[in-house]
Design an enzyme around this catalytic site. Structure first.
Site, PDB file in Angstrom:
ATOM      1  N   ASP A 176      42.195  39.025  34.568  1.00  0.00           N
ATOM      2  CA  ASP A 176      41.540  39.161  35.771  1.00  0.00           C
ATOM      3  C   ASP A 176      40.629  40.491  35.688  1.00  0.00           C
ATOM      4  O   ASP A 176      41.064  41.376  35.725  1.00  0.00           O
ATOM      5  CB  ASP A 176      42.594  39.615  36.881  1.00  0.00           C
ATOM      6  CG  ASP A 176      43.518  38.027  37.292  1.00  0.00           C
ATOM      7  OD1 ASP A 176      43.507  37.346  36.401  1.00  0.00           O
ATOM      8  OD2 ASP A 176      43.963  38.111  38.273  1.00  0.00           O
ATOM      9  N   LYS A 239      38.137  35.233  42.307  1.00  0.00           N
ATOM     10  CA  LYS A 239      39.345  35.508  43.099  1.00  0.00           C
ATOM     11  C   LYS A 239      38.766  36.662  44.060  1.00  0.00           C
ATOM     12  O   LYS A 239      37.725  37.282  43.986  1.00  0.00           O
ATOM     13  CB  LYS A 239      39.984  36.579  42.051  1.00  0.00           C
ATOM     14  CG  LYS A 239      41.262  37.167  42.462  1.00  0.00           C
ATOM     15  CD  LYS A 239      42.091  37.695  41.212  1.00  0.00           C
ATOM     16  CE  LYS A 239      43.121  38.709  41.694  1.00  0.00           C
ATOM     17  NZ  LYS A 239      44.017  39.384  40.682  1.00  0.00           N
ATOM     18  N   LYS A 275      41.240  31.746  43.377  1.00  0.00           N
ATOM     19  CA  LYS A 275      42.683  32.661  43.628  1.00  0.00           C
ATOM     20  C   LYS A 275      42.293  33.710  44.784  1.00  0.00           C
ATOM     21  O   LYS A 275      41.777  34.749  44.800  1.00  0.00           O
ATOM     22  CB  LYS A 275      42.797  33.405  42.436  1.00  0.00           C
ATOM     23  CG  LYS A 275      44.005  34.425  42.494  1.00  0.00           C
ATOM     24  CD  LYS A 275      44.342  34.962  41.118  1.00  0.00           C
ATOM     25  CE  LYS A 275      45.442  36.170  41.313  1.00  0.00           C
ATOM     26  NZ  LYS A 275      45.791  37.037  40.005  1.00  0.00           N
TER      27      LYS A 275
END
Lengths: 339, 281
Positions: A176, A239, A275
């Site tokens: 991430d 995300k 996400k």
């Protein structure tokens, strides 16, 4: 279709990032960008991204949020959310022991109810990756690591790439990363693009989730542009947030990103995942995201491979809701493990 | 010149606010001769769930307040109650009490609050103890609050019964979700207004009006309720409370166990913590 110009100040930075590169596109993403990529070509690309109707987004979100999911459908939705959860601990006080405990919870969320599936992944800091890998070995629970000097991302690209290599070498299945919001807001699109591209290269087989930190991007137009930029640069997932900035994930921001994913799929045929992370604490909230997701992207995306929730306290609320459905008694957090 | 009548909406009291029932339902509050005095909110299980959540959030803060401070806050309830005495007398008379009986009940209620206020920093001395042990230790038992208490308020006496069940629960630092007397909801909501203006933190007492038959099972089964005062529950609901209490071993205070003016009502909702401390030489 162009409505909005680039953010102010963009032109001033053109001189500072003059170096154009010709990138070898990931074969599946060719066509959306020209071969020669520079800040001006990226600016032209982002100008072609239609602007967002904020009132329309708010209305659509409000309409979808009123949908009521009950009984068997609710139970199915809750289990789906468990399977889509990235169980997260990103605290300075994290220890190997705490991570092991988190992994145990990820594998068997409710020790008293084996029918509840494992979560998708655990999400930890780089130094905790090897502990998480050991703890989840052979269980199917993946290990995601934040990288690139999370949460601020204020470091040189070389260091970010190096950190990415390290977490992948330690065994992380997913990375991430955070984008450089300062550069994005200043119009230095090439810097942002190139950084994502190089981190993606460093990931190798690992999946890359690109955190836009929408709470710092100010407008929904920026969110949409940043989404397109990240996807064009090679993101497997986009995300919303690090969880360290407020506001974190919100429904309007998520809808805008989902629509960008849909547009990107229409243009390239590539399915990028989503996400939302941060601030999703109740089962009710999570179900709203699920509805939004299903209504915007539809069935093919409704899998843990393409949809994740970044959350820590959400899981317990889900477990409490499931037990409430099973027993007909309102539940207390006292009877569920803390991490 | 005639005035337009300003009629009051009797709503619930949850987390320091006065919301309507999420269900939108209401039921008629009847006077002694069967006339409709007002339509009051009829709480649903979701209102009860919200009230328990509000109570749980308020528990730590209320229990953490010093005993002296809790006493002050409870005394403040008496002051505000005294101020509203006229309203309570009228509401009790509407229920068929004589003026004399109403006035006495209101005065007794105020005195009862003062009496319980005094207990706040004294009951630990009565219920706690320095235990004799064979060793160089202080062995100290202290009462601690049980937590979230569901109170089923008695139908009779309408105000004194409410005060005599709600206030003792507050004394050691418990928070409560109160199911008001079904037949006397208006004094209960007026009492909630007294609480709301008496420095009682939001969520420490939550008052629901509605059907006991409907709400008691949800209260009895709720895993986040630590104890139930069944004083105002009819026999069939007392059994239901005892059944529900099994799941998380709720403390239950049965009807008639203690009078409305008794320090044992305070003791009923405490847990004893015992600590050992080395004496040294």
């Amino acid at each position: 279709m162009r409505i909005c110009g680039p953010p102010t100040g963009a032109d001033g930075h053109r001189a500072r990032y003059p170096d154009p590169v010709t990138i070898a596109h990931a074969a599946d993403r060719s066509g959306i960008l020209p071969d020669r990529i520079t800040t001006p070509t990226l600016r032209t690309f982002l100008r072609s991204v239609p602007s967002v109707d904020e009132v329309g987004v708010a209305e659509r979100v409000a309409a979808l949020s009123t949908r009521s999911i009950k009984k068997e459908s609710k139970r199915a939705a809750l289990e789906m959310i468990v399977r889509m959860t990235d169980l997260t601990t990103l605290e300075g006080k994290d220890t190997p022991g705490r991570v092991a405990q988190l992994c145990a919870k990820a594998i068997r969320p409710d020790p008293t109810d084996p029918s509840i599936p494992s979560v998708a992944a655990v999400c930890v800091y780089p130094t905790m990756v090897r502990h998480a890998v050991t703890a989840t070995e052979g269980t199917g629970v993946k290990v995601a690591s934040v990288a690139t000097y999370f949460p601020s991302g204020m470091a040189d690209t070389k260091l970010k790439v190096e950190e990415t290599r390290m977490v992948v070498a330690d065994g992380a299945h997913e990375v991430d990363m955070v984008i450089d919001r300062g550069a994005f807001l200043a119009g230095e699109y090439f810097k942002v693009f190139d950084e994502i591209r190089r981190v993606k290269e460093a990931c190798g087989e690992a999946h890359l989730k690109v955190i836009l930190e929408t709470g710092e991007l100010v407008t929904l137009d920026n969110v949409r542009r940043a989404s397109m930029l990240a996807m064009a640069a090679g993101a497997d997932f986009i995300k919303t947030s690090t969880g360290k900035v407020s506001p974190a994930a919100t429904l309007p921001v998520t809808l805008v990103m989902l629509e960008a994913i849909r547009d990107f799929h229409d243009a390239t045929g590539v399915m990028v995942g989503m996400k939302p992370a941060g601030g999703i604490r109740t089962a009710k909230d999570a179900i709203r995201y699920l509805v939004l997701f299903n209504e915007t992207l539809g069935h093919p995306w409704m899998t843990p491979d393409l949809f994740r929730f970044g959350a820590s306290s959400l899981l317990n609320d889900i477990l409490m809701q499931i037990r409430w459905l099973d027993t007909g008694r309102y539940q207390s957090p006292n009877y569920f493990t803390k991490d | 010149m005639s005035r337009l009548e300003v009629r009051k909406t009797y709503k619930l009291y949850i987390d320091g606010k006065f919301p309507r029932s999420e269900s939108g339902r209401s039921y008629p509050a009847l006077g002694a001769d069967g006339e409709v005095l007002a339509r009051v909110a009829r709480a649903s299980r979701k209102d009860l769930r919200d009230a328990v959540r509000a109570a749980r959030n308020a528990q730590e803060g209320w229990a953490g307040a010093t005993a002296y401070n809790r006493g002050q806050v409870i005394y403040r309830i008496a002051e505000t109650l005294e101020d509203r005495a006229g309203t309570f007398v009228e509401q009790l008379m509407e229920l068929g009490y004589t003026r004399a009986k109403s006035e006495k009940e209101v005065a007794d209620s105020v005195d009862l609050v003062v009496w319980y206020a005094g207990w706040a920093d004294k009951f630990p001395q009565v219920l706690g103890n320095l235990n004799p042990v064979a060793g160089p230790f202080f062995n100290i038992s202290v009462p601690e609050p049980t937590g979230v208490v569901g109170v089923v308020a008695p139908e009779e006496p309408a105000l004194y019964g409410l005060v005599g069940t709600v206030v003792p629960v507050m004394v050691p630092g418990n928070v409560s979700v109160v199911l008001a007397a079904e037949g006397a909801p208006m004094p209960a909501i007026t009492f909630a207004e007294v609480l709301a203006t008496s420095d009682v933190p939001a969520g420490v007492v939550n008052v629901l009006t509605g059907s006991k038959d409907e709400l008691v099972p949800w209260l009895a089964d709720h895993m986040d309720v630590d104890a139930v005062d069944a004083t105002g529950a009819p026999q069939h609901l007392v059994e239901r409370i005892e059944e529900g209490a099994v799941h998380n071993v709720k403390r239950t205070l049965l009807p008639g166990e203690w009078s409305l003016r008794s320090p044992y009502r305070i003791a009923a909702f405490t847990e004893t913590k015992t600590v050992w401390h080395p004496k040294g030489r």
